[in-house]
Write a protein that holds these residues in place. Structure first.
Motif, PDB file in Angstrom:
ATOM      1  N   SER A   1      27.879 -10.491 -38.069  1.00 32.65           N
ATOM      2  CA  SER A   1      29.014  -9.703 -38.579  1.00 32.65           C
ATOM      3  C   SER A   1      29.183  -8.411 -37.788  1.00 32.65           C
ATOM      4  O   SER A   1      30.307  -7.912 -37.633  1.00 32.65           O
ATOM      5  CB  SER A   1      28.824  -9.386 -40.063  1.00 32.65           C
ATOM      6  OG  SER A   1      28.822 -10.573 -40.824  1.00 32.65           O
ATOM      7  N   THR A   2      28.073  -7.878 -37.295  1.00 33.33           N
ATOM      8  CA  THR A   2      28.151  -6.688 -36.443  1.00 33.33           C
ATOM      9  C   THR A   2      28.993  -6.984 -35.203  1.00 33.33           C
ATOM     10  O   THR A   2      29.815  -6.164 -34.782  1.00 33.33           O
ATOM     11  CB  THR A   2      26.725  -6.245 -36.041  1.00 33.33           C
ATOM     12  OG1 THR A   2      26.018  -5.889 -37.234  1.00 33.33           O
ATOM     13  CG2 THR A   2      26.745  -5.076 -35.078  1.00 33.33           C
ATOM     14  N   LEU A   3      28.814  -8.171 -34.640  1.00 35.53           N
ATOM     15  CA  LEU A   3      29.612  -8.562 -33.473  1.00 35.53           C
ATOM     16  C   LEU A   3      31.098  -8.580 -33.830  1.00 35.53           C
ATOM     17  O   LEU A   3      31.925  -8.019 -33.102  1.00 35.53           O
ATOM     18  CB  LEU A   3      29.163  -9.947 -32.963  1.00 35.53           C
ATOM     19  CG  LEU A   3      29.976 -10.527 -31.811  1.00 35.53           C
ATOM     20  CD1 LEU A   3      29.873  -9.650 -30.564  1.00 35.53           C
ATOM     21  CD2 LEU A   3      29.554 -11.961 -31.492  1.00 35.53           C
ATOM     22  N   SER A   4      31.444  -9.167 -34.993  1.00 35.88           N
ATOM     23  CA  SER A   4      32.863  -9.216 -35.351  1.00 35.88           C
ATOM     24  C   SER A   4      33.415  -7.821 -35.628  1.00 35.88           C
ATOM     25  O   SER A   4      34.532  -7.501 -35.207  1.00 35.88           O
ATOM     26  CB  SER A   4      33.125 -10.177 -36.509  1.00 35.88           C
ATOM     27  OG  SER A   4      32.203 -10.027 -37.526  1.00 35.88           O
ATOM     28  N   SER A   5      32.623  -6.974 -36.290  1.00 37.21           N
ATOM     29  CA  SER A   5      33.091  -5.606 -36.559  1.00 37.21           C
ATOM     30  C   SER A   5      33.299  -4.822 -35.264  1.00 37.21           C
ATOM     31  O   SER A   5      34.250  -4.047 -35.143  1.00 37.21           O
ATOM     32  CB  SER A   5      32.080  -4.852 -37.424  1.00 37.21           C
ATOM     33  OG  SER A   5      31.961  -5.475 -38.675  1.00 37.21           O
ATOM     34  N   ALA A   6      32.407  -5.028 -34.309  1.00 34.19           N
ATOM     35  CA  ALA A   6      32.536  -4.310 -33.031  1.00 34.19           C
ATOM     36  C   ALA A   6      33.783  -4.772 -32.271  1.00 34.19           C
ATOM     37  O   ALA A   6      34.504  -3.961 -31.685  1.00 34.19           O
ATOM     38  CB  ALA A   6      31.285  -4.517 -32.178  1.00 34.19           C
ATOM     39  N   ILE A   7      34.057  -6.071 -32.330  1.00 29.22           N
ATOM     40  CA  ILE A   7      35.244  -6.591 -31.632  1.00 29.22           C
ATOM     41  C   ILE A   7      36.512  -6.001 -32.248  1.00 29.22           C
ATOM     42  O   ILE A   7      37.458  -5.643 -31.555  1.00 29.22           O
ATOM     43  CB  ILE A   7      35.287  -8.143 -31.680  1.00 29.22           C
ATOM     44  CG1 ILE A   7      34.112  -8.744 -30.894  1.00 29.22           C
ATOM     45  CG2 ILE A   7      36.615  -8.668 -31.130  1.00 29.22           C
ATOM     46  CD1 ILE A   7      33.930 -10.252 -31.082  1.00 29.22           C
ATOM     47  N   MET A   8      36.523  -5.870 -33.589  1.00 31.43           N
ATOM     48  CA  MET A   8      37.721  -5.365 -34.256  1.00 31.43           C
ATOM     49  C   MET A   8      37.801  -3.841 -34.262  1.00 31.43           C
ATOM     50  O   MET A   8      38.810  -3.280 -34.659  1.00 31.43           O
ATOM     51  CB  MET A   8      37.797  -5.892 -35.694  1.00 31.43           C
ATOM     52  CG  MET A   8      37.970  -7.397 -35.800  1.00 31.43           C
ATOM     53  SD  MET A   8      39.248  -8.123 -34.732  1.00 31.43           S
ATOM     54  CE  MET A   8      40.756  -7.454 -35.446  1.00 31.43           C
TER      55      MET A   8
END
Ligand code: ATP
Ligand code: MG
Length: 259
Positions: free
Chosen positions: A43-50
């Motif tokens: 989820s950290t990866l998705s938050s960073a992308i957004m």
């Protein structure tokens, strides 16, 4: 054809490094799945992308069609065609689902290109029917009082209405009953085209029976440690993660000691 490219991405939260060098490329037409134990940084990866402000990129790059995503504000990222279905969708009281969707679509289309009300309503009706959603869901406040499964289905409604270039679906299958799982999968499959790339974060191979991924990645301790095809997800379902740790010589992370 859209290409999301992530290179050597390092991300920290409150000074602690969570992602430790993620490399990934998602192209239009491709479906990627990311699996991995709890707390490994998916989820950290998705938050960073957004562009979530809490997630600080300390190293590496994210580009969409060659454009620097890290330079973009959150709303610019959505306008550029990135979409995130959150693991825990937020509730917005006072804003109806329909109003939210219309504003989001218009923000994506930009000034002067807004969707007409007629066209919007037709599209909304069509997609809600496709997802077998009760029409009163359009007029309720966004996610307020929605059941867990209804929230997930509503994320797919947003996906179908917004038609992003690249979508990240974070545990879109969690909490869904069997029929809802099929409907949500049908929605994602309907989106499949050379103009649409998708990154699916999931714990269960079950979802991938309905949405066949082109690639499956395993994330551990903030890195993608193994990639393969759908057979990789099947092996994880059967055997868990221990064999990967052994194969790669990964130790269980030591509990950090206070100095
Ligand atoms: N906003 C935050 N504040 C503090 N710690 C955070 C925050 N976001 C993530 N972390 C920490 O970063 C690590 C990775 O969390 P993340 O949510 O990315 O895991 P995940 O792989 O999505 O796990 P799960 O499979 O349980 O959803 C965890 O140790 C988590 O506690
Ligand atoms: Mg998560």
């Amino acid at each position: 054809m859209a290409v999301l490219t992530i290179k050597d991405l390092h991300v920290s939260v409150e000074g602690k490094e969570i992602l430790k060098g993620v490399n990934l490329e998602v192209k239009g037409g491709e479906i990627h799945a990311i699996m991995g134990p709890n707390g490994t940084g998916k989820s950290t990866l998705s938050s960073a992308i957004m562009g979530h402000p809490k997630y600080e990129v300390t190293k590496g790059s994210i580009t969409l069609d060659g454009q620097d995503v890290l330079e973009m504000e959150v709303d610019e990222r959505a306008r550029a065609g990135l979409f995130l279905a959150m693991q825990y969708p937020s509730e917005i009281s006072g804003v109806t689902n329909a109003d939210f969707l219309r504003s989001a679509i218009n923000a994506r289309l930009g000034e002067g290109n807004e969707i007409s009300l007629m066209k919007f309503i037709r599209k909304l009706d069509e997609k809600m029917e496709f997802l077998e959603m009760n029409s009163d869901m359009a007029h309720r406040y966004l996610n307020e009082g929605f059941s867990g499964g209804e929230k997930k289905r509503n994320e797919i409604l947003q996906l179908m209405m917004l038609e992003p270039k690249i979508a990240i679906l974070d545990e879109i299958d969690s909490g869904l009953d069997i029929d809802a799982l099929k409907i949500v999968s049908k929605g994602v499959n309907e989106m499949r085209s050379s103009d649409f790339g998708c990154l699916i974060i999931t714990h269960y191979q079950r979802l991938l029976n309905y949405i066949t991924p082109d690639y499956v990645h395993v994330m551990m301790q903030g890195r993608i440690v193994k990639s393969g095809g759908p057979e990789l997800a099947q092996r994880l379902e059967a055997e868990g993660y221990d064999w990967i740790k052994k194969e790669l010589g990964i130790e269980d992370e030591m509990i950090e000691q206070e100095a």
